[in-house]
Design a protein around this motif. Structure first.
Motif, PDB file in Angstrom:
ATOM      1  N   GLU A   1       0.802  -1.222   0.000  1.00  0.00           N
ATOM      2  CA  GLU A   1       0.000   0.000   0.000  1.00  0.00           C
ATOM      3  C   GLU A   1       0.836   1.275   0.000  1.00  0.00           C
ATOM      4  OE1 GLU A   1      -3.193  -0.043   2.860  1.00  0.00           O
ATOM      5  OE2 GLU A   1      -3.810  -2.086   2.307  1.00  0.00           O
ATOM      6  N   LEU A   2       2.121   1.135  -0.240  1.00  0.00           N
ATOM      7  CA  LEU A   2       3.007   2.296  -0.321  1.00  0.00           C
ATOM      8  C   LEU A   2       3.718   2.331  -1.661  1.00  0.00           C
ATOM      9  CD1 LEU A   2       4.111   4.672   1.404  1.00  0.00           C
ATOM     10  CD2 LEU A   2       6.036   3.178   1.993  1.00  0.00           C
ATOM     11  N   ALA A   3       4.346   1.233  -2.015  1.00  0.00           N
ATOM     12  CA  ALA A   3       5.017   1.094  -3.315  1.00  0.00           C
ATOM     13  C   ALA A   3       5.116  -0.385  -3.629  1.00  0.00           C
ATOM     14  CB  ALA A   3       6.401   1.723  -3.287  1.00  0.00           C
ATOM     15  N   GLN A   4       4.525  -0.801  -4.742  1.00  0.00           N
ATOM     16  CA  GLN A   4       4.553  -2.209  -5.127  1.00  0.00           C
ATOM     17  C   GLN A   4       5.282  -2.441  -6.445  1.00  0.00           C
ATOM     18  OE1 GLN A   4       2.702  -5.221  -3.245  1.00  0.00           O
ATOM     19  NE2 GLN A   4       3.958  -3.735  -2.133  1.00  0.00           N
TER      20      GLN A   4
ATOM     21  N   ALA B   1       7.904   8.603 -12.752  1.00  0.00           N
ATOM     22  CA  ALA B   1       7.663   9.276 -11.480  1.00  0.00           C
ATOM     23  C   ALA B   1       6.173   9.420 -11.196  1.00  0.00           C
ATOM     24  CB  ALA B   1       8.331  10.647 -11.482  1.00  0.00           C
ATOM     25  N   ALA B   2       5.392   9.599 -12.237  1.00  0.00           N
ATOM     26  CA  ALA B   2       3.949   9.783 -12.067  1.00  0.00           C
ATOM     27  C   ALA B   2       3.286   8.564 -11.441  1.00  0.00           C
ATOM     28  CB  ALA B   2       3.304  10.108 -13.407  1.00  0.00           C
ATOM     29  N   THR B   3       3.911   7.404 -11.522  1.00  0.00           N
ATOM     30  CA  THR B   3       3.334   6.186 -10.943  1.00  0.00           C
ATOM     31  C   THR B   3       3.529   6.110  -9.432  1.00  0.00           C
ATOM     32  OG1 THR B   3       5.336   4.828 -11.155  1.00  0.00           O
ATOM     33  CG2 THR B   3       3.889   4.969 -13.093  1.00  0.00           C
ATOM     34  N   GLY B   4       4.454   6.884  -8.895  1.00  0.00           N
ATOM     35  CA  GLY B   4       4.745   6.816  -7.467  1.00  0.00           C
ATOM     36  C   GLY B   4       5.578   5.618  -7.065  1.00  0.00           C
ATOM     37  N   SER B   5       6.099   4.891  -8.038  1.00  0.00           N
ATOM     38  CA  SER B   5       6.910   3.706  -7.758  1.00  0.00           C
ATOM     39  C   SER B   5       8.237   4.076  -7.098  1.00  0.00           C
ATOM     40  CB  SER B   5       7.197   2.953  -9.060  1.00  0.00           C
ATOM     41  OG  SER B   5       6.013   2.572  -9.709  1.00  0.00           O
ATOM     42  N   THR B   6       8.880   3.092  -6.494  1.00  0.00           N
ATOM     43  CA  THR B   6      10.254   3.287  -6.043  1.00  0.00           C
ATOM     44  C   THR B   6      11.144   3.381  -7.279  1.00  0.00           C
ATOM     45  OG1 THR B   6       9.835   1.989  -4.039  1.00  0.00           O
ATOM     46  CG2 THR B   6      12.139   2.323  -4.677  1.00  0.00           C
TER      47      THR B   6
ATOM     48  N   SER C   1       1.831  -7.138   4.897  1.00  0.00           N
ATOM     49  CA  SER C   1       1.594  -8.040   3.779  1.00  0.00           C
ATOM     50  C   SER C   1       0.595  -9.126   4.150  1.00  0.00           C
ATOM     51  CB  SER C   1       2.919  -8.679   3.361  1.00  0.00           C
ATOM     52  OG  SER C   1       2.712  -9.736   2.464  1.00  0.00           O
ATOM     53  N   HIS C   2      -0.137  -9.627   3.159  1.00  0.00           N
ATOM     54  CA  HIS C   2      -1.030 -10.766   3.360  1.00  0.00           C
ATOM     55  C   HIS C   2      -0.249 -12.084   3.449  1.00  0.00           C
ATOM     56  CE1 HIS C   2      -5.006  -8.929   3.031  1.00  0.00           C
ATOM     57  NE2 HIS C   2      -4.478  -8.111   2.137  1.00  0.00           N
ATOM     58  N   LEU C   3       1.055 -12.013   3.124  1.00  0.00           N
ATOM     59  CA  LEU C   3       1.855 -13.233   3.086  1.00  0.00           C
ATOM     60  C   LEU C   3       1.802 -13.992   4.407  1.00  0.00           C
ATOM     61  CD1 LEU C   3       3.865 -14.981   1.498  1.00  0.00           C
ATOM     62  CD2 LEU C   3       5.702 -13.510   2.357  1.00  0.00           C
ATOM     63  N   TYR C   4       1.871 -13.265   5.521  1.00  0.00           N
ATOM     64  CA  TYR C   4       1.882 -13.904   6.833  1.00  0.00           C
ATOM     65  C   TYR C   4       0.640 -13.561   7.666  1.00  0.00           C
ATOM     66  CZ  TYR C   4       6.690 -14.721   5.503  1.00  0.00           C
ATOM     67  OH  TYR C   4       7.823 -15.098   4.830  1.00  0.00           O
ATOM     68  N   ASP C   5      -0.418 -13.161   6.969  1.00  0.00           N
ATOM     69  CA  ASP C   5      -1.674 -12.828   7.653  1.00  0.00           C
ATOM     70  C   ASP C   5      -2.282 -14.107   8.249  1.00  0.00           C
ATOM     71  OD1 ASP C   5      -4.222 -12.075   8.406  1.00  0.00           O
ATOM     72  OD2 ASP C   5      -4.554 -10.811   6.649  1.00  0.00           O
ATOM     73  N   ALA C   6      -2.582 -14.072   9.556  1.00  0.00           N
ATOM     74  CA  ALA C   6      -3.119 -15.250  10.230  1.00  0.00           C
ATOM     75  C   ALA C   6      -4.490 -15.670   9.687  1.00  0.00           C
ATOM     76  CB  ALA C   6      -3.242 -14.980  11.732  1.00  0.00           C
TER      77      ALA C   6
ATOM     78  N   VAL D   1      14.898   6.427  -4.860  1.00  0.00           N
ATOM     79  CA  VAL D   1      13.941   7.472  -4.532  1.00  0.00           C
ATOM     80  C   VAL D   1      12.575   6.861  -4.230  1.00  0.00           C
ATOM     81  CG1 VAL D   1      12.811   9.583  -5.338  1.00  0.00           C
ATOM     82  CG2 VAL D   1      15.135   9.053  -6.112  1.00  0.00           C
ATOM     83  N   GLY D   2      11.928   7.333  -3.175  1.00  0.00           N
ATOM     84  CA  GLY D   2      10.565   6.893  -2.878  1.00  0.00           C
ATOM     85  C   GLY D   2      10.342   6.715  -1.398  1.00  0.00           C
ATOM     86  N   PRO D   3       9.101   6.732  -0.966  1.00  0.00           N
ATOM     87  CA  PRO D   3       8.786   6.578   0.463  1.00  0.00           C
ATOM     88  C   PRO D   3       9.371   5.312   1.083  1.00  0.00           C
ATOM     89  CG  PRO D   3       6.850   7.294  -0.744  1.00  0.00           C
ATOM     90  CD  PRO D   3       7.895   6.978  -1.775  1.00  0.00           C
ATOM     91  N   ALA D   4       9.403   4.213   0.330  1.00  0.00           N
ATOM     92  CA  ALA D   4       9.928   2.961   0.875  1.00  0.00           C
ATOM     93  C   ALA D   4      11.395   3.078   1.259  1.00  0.00           C
ATOM     94  CB  ALA D   4       9.734   1.827  -0.134  1.00  0.00           C
ATOM     95  N   VAL D   5      12.122   3.939   0.562  1.00  0.00           N
ATOM     96  CA  VAL D   5      13.553   4.107   0.830  1.00  0.00           C
ATOM     97  C   VAL D   5      13.780   4.652   2.232  1.00  0.00           C
ATOM     98  CG1 VAL D   5      15.652   5.305   0.075  1.00  0.00           C
ATOM     99  CG2 VAL D   5      14.042   4.416  -1.621  1.00  0.00           C
ATOM    100  N   GLY D   6      12.818   5.418   2.732  1.00  0.00           N
ATOM    101  CA  GLY D   6      12.938   5.988   4.071  1.00  0.00           C
ATOM    102  C   GLY D   6      12.254   5.176   5.142  1.00  0.00           C
TER     103      GLY D   6
END
Length: 247
Positions: free
Chosen positions: A128-131, A155-160, A237-242, A225-230
């Motif tokens: 939900e931040l950068a995929q 850049a317009a995509t907001g991706s890392t 993640s749903h990967l380990y969702d109980a 560059v991107g929010p994930a970098v910080g």
């Protein structure tokens, strides 16, 4: 014989794959770019290996070395910095080898952006931040970028964003990206990721250019560059969702 295109990784001699080391030990010829690949990596080669530094060679001269090795029936370890799938000139070299009827294969390596992320201890894809991660470069004294691959479009995509071959244009790039990510967007620059002289700069689009210029960086650095970098918090993640259905 076979020309083995080998990803030499980001620089640390212990980040090569086992397959890469096997090829280096077994190949009578090693062709490498001395600008990026140091003695620690080359130490994986066996004694008596013919060492060919391509730093001052053009494509024709490099291919001539590979053809000569083929004539002698000798395998070649053709070292590429990082991973051969990114900015390695694999396409043009392999096309020449195909024309000569010379066999070749590819051994992947750790790419610089992955080593940089490991150094920063960040995940570049946060739910939900950068995929998405965009690997691209800046255009300066190099081949033209395809028409559809404008930095503004990415850049317009907001991706890392991971920018290669761009460190000398940090200020211009930061100014352009600020309009999409904002001046406070996290940025990191990693020079010589994984090597003993590694340098890490962290900041924002508003101040990273000043840091890069003060450090005097001119090459061998990636910009992330991107929010994930910080390490900006995102969803889990749903990967380990109980509650996830694991059937």
């Amino acid at each position: 014989m076979t020309v083995h295109f080998i990803g030499a990784g980001p620089g640390a001699a212990d980040l090569l794959t086992l397959r890469a080391v096997d090829h280096l030990r077994a190949s009578p010829v090693c062709v490498y770019a001395g600008t990026y690949i140091d003695d620690a990596i080359l130490a994986h080669c066996s004694a008596g290996t013919r060492m060919v530094d391509t730093a001052s060679m053009d494509l024709d001269a490099i291919i001539a070395e590979l053809v000569a090795a083929d004539t002698r029936g000798e395998d070649v370890a053709r070292l590429c910095s990082g991973d051969p799938s990114l900015y390695s000139a694999l396409a043009e070299q392999s096309a020449r080898l195909d024309a000569e009827g010379i066999a070749w294969d590819v051994t992947p390596g750790v790419p610089a952006y992955a080593a940089a992320a490991a150094t920063l201890r960040v995940e570049l894809t946060v739910p939900e931040l950068a995929q998405s991660v965009v690997l691209t470069r800046a255009q300066a004294r190099s081949t033209a970028m395809p028409d559809g691959e404008r930095l503004s479009a990415f850049a317009a995509t907001g991706s890392t964003l991971v920018l290669h071959l761009a460190i000398t244009r940090t200020r211009l790039l930061a100014e352009e990206l600020t309009g999409y990510y904002g001046s406070e967007c996290p940025v990191a620059v990693v020079f010589h990721a994984s090597k003993p002289d590694q340098l890490v700069l962290t900041g924002t689009l508003g101040d990273i250019a000043e840091q890069v210029e003060a450090a005097g960086l001119k090459q061998a650095a990636v910009i992330l560059v991107g929010p994930a970098v910080g390490r900006t918090p995102g969803a889990e993640s749903h990967l380990y969702d109980a509650c996830r259905d694991r059937a």
